[in-house]
Design an enzyme around this catalytic site. Structure first.
Site, PDB file in Angstrom:
ATOM      1  N   ASN A 175       0.751  -1.187  -0.042  1.00 16.31           N
ATOM      2  CA  ASN A 175      -0.156   0.029   0.016  1.00 16.31           C
ATOM      3  C   ASN A 175       0.806   1.287  -0.059  1.00 16.31           C
ATOM      4  OD1 ASN A 175      -1.853   1.907   0.607  1.00 16.31           O
ATOM      5  ND2 ASN A 175      -2.796   1.235   2.243  1.00 16.31           N
ATOM      6  N   GLY A 204     -14.707   1.546  14.561  1.00 16.61           N
ATOM      7  CA  GLY A 204     -15.774   0.564  14.329  1.00 16.61           C
ATOM      8  C   GLY A 204     -15.499  -0.634  15.295  1.00 16.61           C
ATOM      9  N   GLU A 205     -14.072  -0.741  15.118  1.00 15.70           N
ATOM     10  CA  GLU A 205     -13.747  -2.100  16.042  1.00 15.70           C
ATOM     11  C   GLU A 205     -13.292  -1.652  17.368  1.00 15.70           C
ATOM     12  OE1 GLU A 205     -10.177  -3.609  13.933  1.00 15.70           O
ATOM     13  OE2 GLU A 205     -11.274  -3.491  11.911  1.00 15.70           O
ATOM     14  N   GLU A 239      -7.835  -5.655   4.812  1.00 16.76           N
ATOM     15  CA  GLU A 239      -7.786  -5.433   3.636  1.00 16.76           C
ATOM     16  C   GLU A 239      -6.579  -5.996   2.972  1.00 16.76           C
ATOM     17  OE1 GLU A 239      -9.217  -0.775   3.157  1.00 16.76           O
ATOM     18  OE2 GLU A 239      -8.570  -1.166   5.127  1.00 16.76           O
ATOM     19  N   ARG A 250      -2.362  -2.266  -3.395  1.00 17.23           N
ATOM     20  CA  ARG A 250      -3.744  -1.460  -3.438  1.00 17.23           C
ATOM     21  C   ARG A 250      -3.661  -0.114  -4.362  1.00 17.23           C
ATOM     22  NH1 ARG A 250      -5.317   3.073   1.168  1.00 17.23           N
ATOM     23  NH2 ARG A 250      -7.430   3.334   0.616  1.00 17.23           N
ATOM     24  N   HIS A 286     -12.759   2.292  -0.019  1.00 19.70           N
ATOM     25  CA  HIS A 286     -12.641   1.490   0.973  1.00 19.70           C
ATOM     26  C   HIS A 286     -13.160  -0.021   0.424  1.00 19.70           C
ATOM     27  CE1 HIS A 286     -12.887   4.785   3.976  1.00 19.70           C
ATOM     28  NE2 HIS A 286     -11.684   4.209   4.035  1.00 19.70           N
ATOM     29  N   GLY A 298     -13.035   4.690  10.164  1.00 21.83           N
ATOM     30  CA  GLY A 298     -11.646   4.744  10.505  1.00 21.83           C
ATOM     31  C   GLY A 298     -11.292   6.049  10.275  1.00 21.83           C
TER      32      GLY A 298
END
Ligand code: ADP
Length: 397
Positions: free
Chosen positions: A7, A333-334, A384, A91, A180, A210
């Site tokens: 990435n 979110g996590e 990802e 990515r 995403h 995120g």
């Protein structure tokens, strides 16, 4: 086969070496400050301490060379030689309308990614530098481009068109693309697996929260709508990005503050979102602490942020004719109870109820809805890199 997932940003390069048979991460790392002095390579072999090396990285090609050296190093390495890397998966942020799935890189793909740089001037050029640097240092190793936008290419026209003169779409490709995508794909897939169902029979909402944040509606295995737009600026309020707003604000503030369009663009991307709103921080840990101490702006920011997430959940529930599962993923979110709690407080209207104790759990795959809830609510850590490795492997078959 070992797949190197890359990435690449304008001054950074993140990597993971993944064994595609076991799907285990053999090593991961980050090259930072490439080309701007004070470069650092942080390499972490699985199960071992990270190794931090301060070394000159004038360009990305040198960074890739150092990553290969770290991976094959006698002490900290995880493979014997370069020949043990079977493929590289990159990515790539913008695939436009051209790419609805991952592809193996050749000259024409490189030309297409270059052309699409007009839509993602900050990202695609950096992704291409990564591809070229790997080609230089790993001649003959197949490389795949996995696009952030590809998963969203199934959106129907009514979801991706803006209410603008149609010619802008024809001439300049102005439309919603969404980002995403690898995360929305992975998390919706895992959501169905965890629930023991087939994604093709489900209506799933994925909340990827995120620093950058987006939400998607995945119906019968396909994305039918998502909140990011032509660029990642649209949709939810983010760490430093504004998300949705009245477009007339742009001109108004430019005039009032004497800003150029480029400067205003910078405000919307880097100084807005929860950072701008709270005046405190873009990091939700800081906001949570401040809110706990009674800071009113922090409380207002968390409320506003969560309200926007809930509004999108409502819209996508309507768009899909109902919802079977809602999943939270990415850093906030996590991990962030505060935000999840605030969002879940709106879900009673669709018959969703959550177990507050479970909602406190961080960073694990878990169903947080109660057994009687009409909608499953889950926390699903995203992956990802694994999705990129899987898609790269698929292309080699
Ligand atoms: P990126 O888009 O840069 O990949 P991440 O998915 O890493 O972003 O998310 C970063 C956000 O996640 C930050 O706002 C951070 O505060 C939040 N976050 C990470 N860990 C925690 C935690 N333990 N508790 C609360 N928030 C967290």
């Amino acid at each position: 086969m070992n797949i190197l997932v890359i990435n690449c940003g304008s001054s950074s390069l993140k990597y993971q070496l993944i064994d595609s048979d076991s799907e285990k991460v053999l090593a991961k790392g980050l090259a930072e400050r490439i080309g701007i002095g004070g470069s650092v390579l942080t390499h972490t072999p699985a199960g071992k301490d990270k190794v931090v090396t301060e070394t000159d990285m004038p360009d990305h090609s040198v960074a890739v060379k150092l990553v290969i050296e770290a991976l094959t190093d006698k002490e900290h390495g995880v493979i014997g030689s370069l020949s043990e890397i079977g493929a590289v998966g990159h990515r790539v942020v913008h695939g436009g309308e051209k790419f609805d799935k991952a592809v193996l890189v050749d000259d024409s793909v490189i030309r297409d990614i270059e052309e699409l740089s007009a839509l993602a001037p900050l990202h695609n050029p950096a992704n291409l530098i990564g591809i070229r640097s790997c080609a230089e240092n790993m001649p003959g190793v197949p490389q795949a481009a996995v696009f952030d936008t590809a998963f969203h290419q199934t959106m129907p026209k009514k979801a991706y068109m803006y209410g603008l003169p149609y010619e802008y779409y024809e001439k300049y490709k102005v439309r919603r693309y969404g980002f995403h995508g690898t995360s929305h794909d992975y998390v919706s897939r895992r959501t169905a697996e965890i629930l023991g169902k087939d994604r093709k029979d489900m209506r799933i909402i994925v909340c990827h929260l995120g620093n950058g944040a987006s939400i998607s509606a995945v119906k019968n295995g396909e994305c039918i709508d998502t909140s990011m737009g032509m660029t990642p600026l649209e949709g939810l309020i983010m760490g430093t990005r504004s998300g949705d707003m009245d477009p007339a604000i742009f001109d108004y503030i430019c005039e009032k503050e004497g800003l150029t369009p480029a400067e205003m663009n910078n405000v919307l991307n880097k100084k807005s979102g929860v950072l701008g709103l709270s005046g405190l921080s873009s990091d939700f840990r800081d906001l949570g602490e401040a809110a706990a101490q009674g800071n009113e702006k922090a409380v207002m920011t968390l409320d506003t942020y969560s309200y926007h997430v809930a509004k999108y959940i409502g819209a996508y529930t309507f768009a899909m004719g109902g919802v079977d599962a809602i999943s939270f993923t990415a850093g906030i979110g996590e991990n962030n109870y505060d935000v999840r709690r605030r969002v879940c407080d709106y879900l009673g209207v669709i018959g969703a109820s959550v177990d507050d104790e479970k909602l406190h759990i961080r960073g694990e795959e878990i169903i947080v809805s109660t057994p009687e809830s009409k909608v499953a609510v889950l926390i699903v850590p995203t992956n990802e890199e694994l999705t990129i490795a899987r898609q790269t492997l698929e292309l080699l078959k």
